[in-house]
Design an enzyme around this catalytic site. Sequence first.
Site, mmCIF file in Angstrom:
data_model
loop_
_atom_site.group_PDB
_atom_site.id
_atom_site.type_symbol
_atom_site.label_atom_id
_atom_site.label_comp_id
_atom_site.label_asym_id
_atom_site.label_seq_id
_atom_site.Cartn_x
_atom_site.Cartn_y
_atom_site.Cartn_z
ATOM 1 N N SER A 4 -32.181 85.449 49.543
ATOM 2 C CA SER A 4 -31.816 86.566 48.669
ATOM 3 C C SER A 4 -31.392 87.769 49.499
ATOM 4 C CB SER A 4 -33.003 86.937 47.790
ATOM 5 O OG SER A 4 -32.705 88.145 47.115
ATOM 6 N N HIS A 27 -28.369 84.106 47.159
ATOM 7 C CA HIS A 27 -28.876 84.690 45.910
ATOM 8 C C HIS A 27 -28.582 86.192 45.901
ATOM 9 C CE1 HIS A 27 -31.771 84.554 42.517
ATOM 10 N NE2 HIS A 27 -32.213 85.723 42.958
ATOM 11 N N ASP A 29 -29.202 89.599 43.702
ATOM 12 C CA ASP A 29 -29.994 90.201 42.622
ATOM 13 C C ASP A 29 -29.293 91.436 42.058
ATOM 14 O OD1 ASP A 29 -32.426 88.594 42.494
ATOM 15 O OD2 ASP A 29 -32.767 89.267 44.552
ATOM 16 N N MET A 31 -29.412 94.386 39.503
ATOM 17 C CA MET A 31 -30.376 95.145 38.692
ATOM 18 C C MET A 31 -29.693 96.402 38.166
ATOM 19 S SD MET A 31 -33.761 94.830 41.062
ATOM 20 C CE MET A 31 -34.110 93.345 42.015
ATOM 21 N N HIS A 60 -28.114 86.565 40.055
ATOM 22 C CA HIS A 60 -29.275 86.714 39.161
ATOM 23 C C HIS A 60 -29.157 88.059 38.454
ATOM 24 C CE1 HIS A 60 -33.992 87.048 38.978
ATOM 25 N NE2 HIS A 60 -33.442 86.987 37.786
ATOM 26 N N MET A 62 -30.412 90.813 36.341
ATOM 27 C CA MET A 62 -31.585 91.472 35.741
ATOM 28 C C MET A 62 -31.061 92.722 35.060
ATOM 29 S SD MET A 62 -34.160 90.759 38.867
ATOM 30 C CE MET A 62 -32.773 90.338 39.905
ATOM 31 N N MET A 131 -39.416 83.034 37.273
ATOM 32 C CA MET A 131 -39.794 84.161 38.132
ATOM 33 C C MET A 131 -41.243 83.966 38.562
ATOM 34 S SD MET A 131 -37.234 86.258 38.590
ATOM 35 C CE MET A 131 -38.198 87.383 39.596
ATOM 36 N N ASP A 169 -38.363 82.083 42.118
ATOM 37 C CA ASP A 169 -37.854 83.313 42.702
ATOM 38 C C ASP A 169 -38.965 84.355 42.804
ATOM 39 O OD1 ASP A 169 -36.330 85.414 43.553
ATOM 40 O OD2 ASP A 169 -35.155 85.625 41.713
HETATM 41 C C1 DX5 Z 1 -36.981 90.009 42.472
HETATM 42 C C2 DX5 Z 1 -35.749 89.232 42.823
HETATM 43 C C3 DX5 Z 1 -35.929 88.276 43.933
HETATM 44 C C4 DX5 Z 1 -36.255 88.889 45.268
HETATM 45 C C5 DX5 Z 1 -37.200 87.963 45.984
HETATM 46 O O1 DX5 Z 1 -36.711 90.803 41.345
HETATM 47 O O2 DX5 Z 1 -35.293 88.496 41.687
HETATM 48 O O3 DX5 Z 1 -34.781 87.440 44.074
HETATM 49 O O4 DX5 Z 1 -35.135 89.096 46.077
HETATM 50 O O5 DX5 Z 1 -37.670 88.602 47.105
HETATM 51 P P1 DX5 Z 1 -38.909 88.048 47.942
HETATM 52 O O6 DX5 Z 1 -38.551 86.705 48.439
HETATM 53 O O7 DX5 Z 1 -39.059 89.077 49.010
HETATM 54 O O8 DX5 Z 1 -40.088 88.011 46.995
HETATM 55 ZN ZN ZN Z 2 -33.654 87.024 42.083
#
Ligand code: DX5
Ligand code: ZN
Length: 226
Positions: A4, A27, A29, A31, A60, A62, A131, A169
């Site tokens: 990620s 990956h 993320d 947000m 992903h 969010m 998650m 994740d």
């Molecule tokens: C959290 C994200 C994850 C995050 C995971 O909201 O969806 O993808 O990057 O990070 P680690 O591996 O550090 O928990």
């Molecule tokens: Zn994620």
Amino acid sequence: MAPSILAADPARLGEAASAVSDADWLHVDVMDGHFVPNLTFGPNVVEALRRAGAPPLDVHLMITEPERSVEQYVRAGARRIAVHVEATPHIHRLLQSLGQLGVERAVALNPGTPLEAVEWVMEECEAILVMTVNPGWGGQKLIPATLRKVAQLRALLEERGLDRRIVVDGGIDLQTVAQAVRAGADTLVAGSAVFGAPDPAEALAQLRAAAEAALDGEAKPKFNQT
Ligand code: DX5
Ligand code: ZN
């Protein structure tokens, strides 16, 4: 393995993507400061990563009302898009339209969301993202109960005869990777365990080896029984 990019230095995303060029996925993320308090990347970063030759992009989302922007992420080059079941009242319709856009679809579940929330959309996706931490930040500790959800999901998929990927994740590292694999996960997202390490490529190789060792451990008892 899906490293990620959230855990990478935001000023050096291209370099981070090159460091893990042999990963199965990268990956990303997204947000929006609304579905989760944090704010991260948009379609322009997805497109830039694609142009930089990153591994297949696993986006992903969010974000609330994901139906308003999924097309932008497909155009930007996302290979798989995960949408949260909590983010829209019309998850089935959204997954159907994502299918028409020709992108791989994952439906994502927060730790507090029961498995039943995806029961009627499992036919309309290629993957289910469980998650294993609350979404919003990297570097959190895996919530053990979420692995029970993974195991239940694996059993449910088998019962229905469905071949779907299970993505986990959050909080995946050398300590937790084996548990996640044994619970039934086949795609492991890892942020800080990869990009927080001095050598991300080496960290990725170690995680992969640990995941494979856990799979071998699974296979052995079955083999011995025969
Ligand atoms: C959290 C994200 C994850 C995050 C995971 O909201 O969806 O993808 O990057 O990070 P680690 O591996 O550090 O928990
Ligand atoms: Zn994620």
